[in-house]
Write a protein that holds these residues in place. Structure first.
Motif, PDB file in Angstrom:
ATOM      1  N   GLU A  36       5.083 -16.697  17.031  1.00  0.00           N
ATOM      2  CA  GLU A  36       4.136 -16.479  15.937  1.00  0.00           C
ATOM      3  C   GLU A  36       3.268 -15.259  16.208  1.00  0.00           C
ATOM      4  N   PHE A  37       2.807 -15.115  17.429  1.00  0.00           N
ATOM      5  CA  PHE A  37       1.989 -13.951  17.783  1.00  0.00           C
ATOM      6  C   PHE A  37       2.785 -12.659  17.588  1.00  0.00           C
ATOM      7  N   ASN A  41       2.549  -9.119  15.271  1.00  0.00           N
ATOM      8  CA  ASN A  41       2.309  -7.947  16.106  1.00  0.00           C
ATOM      9  C   ASN A  41       0.936  -8.030  16.772  1.00  0.00           C
ATOM     10  N   TYR A  42       0.673  -9.188  17.354  1.00  0.00           N
ATOM     11  CA  TYR A  42      -0.645  -9.487  17.922  1.00  0.00           C
ATOM     12  C   TYR A  42      -0.589  -9.433  19.443  1.00  0.00           C
ATOM     13  N   GLN A  48      -6.601  -2.311  18.025  1.00  0.00           N
ATOM     14  CA  GLN A  48      -7.160  -1.284  17.154  1.00  0.00           C
ATOM     15  C   GLN A  48      -6.865  -1.544  15.681  1.00  0.00           C
ATOM     16  N   ASP A  49      -5.806  -2.296  15.399  1.00  0.00           N
ATOM     17  CA  ASP A  49      -5.470  -2.620  14.007  1.00  0.00           C
ATOM     18  C   ASP A  49      -6.100  -3.932  13.552  1.00  0.00           C
ATOM     19  N   GLY A  50      -6.902  -4.540  14.407  1.00  0.00           N
ATOM     20  CA  GLY A  50      -7.568  -5.786  14.054  1.00  0.00           C
ATOM     21  C   GLY A  50      -6.811  -7.012  14.543  1.00  0.00           C
ATOM     22  N   VAL A  51      -7.495  -8.136  14.504  1.00  0.00           N
ATOM     23  CA  VAL A  51      -6.930  -9.409  14.955  1.00  0.00           C
ATOM     24  C   VAL A  51      -6.451 -10.203  13.743  1.00  0.00           C
TER      25      VAL A  51
END
Length: 285
Positions: A36-37, A41-42, A48-51
């Protein structure tokens, strides 16, 4: 618009979030969780692209059997960060309501419209502040000290300390990350070794996000944490960033270990470099 926002800021499973759709993850094992992560793309090293706004229903039981401390911490903090940000986002929106009420009141010579007074009354009830009908400004000032975010690094450190990085019995069986109690029989889990005659239980939560919300409300309302709220308000007044290591000094009564507990939290923040997540924000697209 403000009324709609306030109604949405209740303890529901759907957080107020002005970004992409919030996703609730029910991962049965660590492989499913990591999948899932990856799908979003977590990665904790590239924020830098946010959580992504992810809510983890419960930690997979496998987390308790991980031999690698580094892996265990990574899974724990990676899972926890989005939920802390979501819960803080809810509080931030409630605080904005108060800031807007403050500005409107000043524009109206200190008077509150009926609709504004209703908003003030609703938040006062939610945050345990006695409503002063003759002097609503006093109520507003008290609320501004209570309705504020909990520093991300501090929340992460306390969750790690209280739940042993998500591996404790209460974390796995009750989604309880912060050791919160309940005095309603049957509403939680009876701790092993509870003294005879005591009725407290470790509170049970439906999701890990609910535990984060409850913890934040606890710090923002309980009389034991007045010093914490005072330190936070002083930092706000001085236009300083909220520091978890500094505000931890206001949690003397969170644990019977007192000063030693505070030092543990500050050490956790330093050792795990949790301050790097202080600037993390939710993904907007």
């Amino acid at each position: 618009m403000m009324t709609l926002l306030l109604a949405s800021c209740s303890d529901s499973i759907a957080p107020v979030y002005a970004g992409t759709t919030v996703q609730i993850i029910k991962a049965g094992n660590l492989i499913e969780l990591e999948t899932e992560f990856d799908r979003y793309n977590y990665d904790l090293n590239t924020l830098q692209d946010g959580v992504p706004p992810l809510i983890l229903q419960s930690f997979p039981r496998e987390i308790a059997s991980l031999n690698s401390s580094k892996k265990k911490k990574n899974v724990f903090f990676k899972s926890l960060l989005p939920m802390i940000l979501l819960a803080n986002d809810e509080i931030r929106r409630e605080r904005q309501i108060l800031v807007d009420l403050d500005e409107l009141s000043k524009m109206n010579g200190g008077d509150f419209a009926d609709s504004d007074f209703h908003l003030l009354k609703t938040l006062a009830k939610r945050y345990g502040v006695k409503l002063n009908r003759k002097n609503p400004r006093q109520t507003l000032d008290k609320l501004l000290q209570r309705v504020d975010v909990i520093p991300t690094d501090l929340a992460m450190a306390q969750a790690a300390n209280e739940s042993a990085y998500g591996t404790s019995r209460f974390s796995l069986l009750a989604n309880n990350l912060f050791g919160e109690w309940t005095f309603t029989p049957g509403a939680g889990i009876v701790p092993e070794g509870r003294p005879e005659g005591e009725i407290y239980e470790v509170r049970r939560f439906n999701t890990l996000l609910d535990s984060v919300r409850s913890y934040q409300k606890n710090l923002n309302t309980h009389s034991a944490y007045r010093t914490f709220r005072k330190l936070r308000a002083e930092a706000r007044a001085a236009d300083q960033k909220l520091s978890g290591k500094h505000l931890a000094n206001g949690l003397l009564y969170y644990s019977t270990r007192r000063e030693a507990y505070i030092k543990d939290l500050q050490s956790l923040i330093k050792q795990n470099r949790l301050e790097r997540y202080a600037a993390a924000t939710l993904r907007k697209g």
